[in-house]
Design an enzyme around this catalytic site. Sequence first.
Site, PDB file in Angstrom:
ATOM      1  N   ASP A 172      -4.807  25.664 -90.308  1.00 28.48           N
ATOM      2  CA  ASP A 172      -3.447  25.214 -90.606  1.00 28.48           C
ATOM      3  C   ASP A 172      -2.520  25.260 -89.403  1.00 28.48           C
ATOM      4  O   ASP A 172      -1.362  24.860 -89.512  1.00 28.48           O
ATOM      5  CB  ASP A 172      -2.836  26.084 -91.718  1.00 28.48           C
TER       6      ASP A 172
ATOM      7  N   ASP B  47      -5.350  32.934 -93.519  1.00 23.96           N
ATOM      8  CA  ASP B  47      -3.906  32.918 -93.784  1.00 23.96           C
ATOM      9  C   ASP B  47      -3.322  31.526 -93.566  1.00 23.96           C
ATOM     10  O   ASP B  47      -3.431  30.955 -92.480  1.00 23.96           O
ATOM     11  CB  ASP B  47      -3.189  33.908 -92.863  1.00 23.96           C
TER      12      ASP B  47
ATOM     13  N   ASP C  19     -10.130  28.931 -91.841  1.00 22.20           N
ATOM     14  CA  ASP C  19      -9.162  29.967 -91.518  1.00 22.20           C
ATOM     15  C   ASP C  19      -8.740  30.613 -92.837  1.00 22.20           C
ATOM     16  O   ASP C  19      -8.969  30.050 -93.917  1.00 22.20           O
ATOM     17  CB  ASP C  19      -7.962  29.324 -90.807  1.00 22.20           C
TER      18      ASP C  19
END
Length: 230
Positions: free
Chosen positions: A176, A16, A14
């Site tokens: 995250d 961001d 991922d």
Amino acid sequence: MSAKAAWPKAVLFDLDGTLVDSLPDIHAALNETLTSLGEPPFPLEAVGHMVGAGVQVLIARAYEALDKPLDPATRDKIAERYLAIYAARSTELTTLNAGASDAVRLLADRGIAVGVVTNKPGAETDAILAHFGLADRMAIVVGGDAGPRKKPEPDLLVFACRQLGIEPHEALFVGDSENDVDAAKAAGMPVVAMRGGYTAKGADALGADLVLDRLDAVLDHLDDLRPAGH
């Protein structure tokens, strides 16, 4: 007995909250968008709980927090305004997360395909990767506007694997957020959750196969993350 095939064939990240801490630029661009429309700004922490599901959802969550109704057409116009503002400043305050550069370099040096799968639009994703010198290491970059449904649906991850010519169980995903973990699980892909990202629920509570503090630590756990039977 035949030797096990090399695993993973790819590690997908991922963007961001995982590879980069982009929240300060997202926060600044969102507040500039809102104030240009006569709305009050949000503190950084509040915006952190709004990101991760794409630009339209970011705008929708902001107006929900303002307790103001927003029809889809207006939301999309505001999203366009936000993207224009964000594109002009997407790397001003954004920083690499701990171990990001080393993780990408070391994985690529091992012959493992490295990629990014994010709900962020592709153009902004490419700009950030280029800014930090990571673009040339990427075997694939899939943004949220690539066509398939965004995370938490598995479609973007499955699409990335197909483009690489591999099956989802042959790849590892590192994210995250709850969206990242849910998408990877739905795709049948082992998943690592990074602490310190953008999620209201702590990384240890997301149900990932492994939780880490630094991205380069992923390389120490690849054998542990290999799916059973593969």
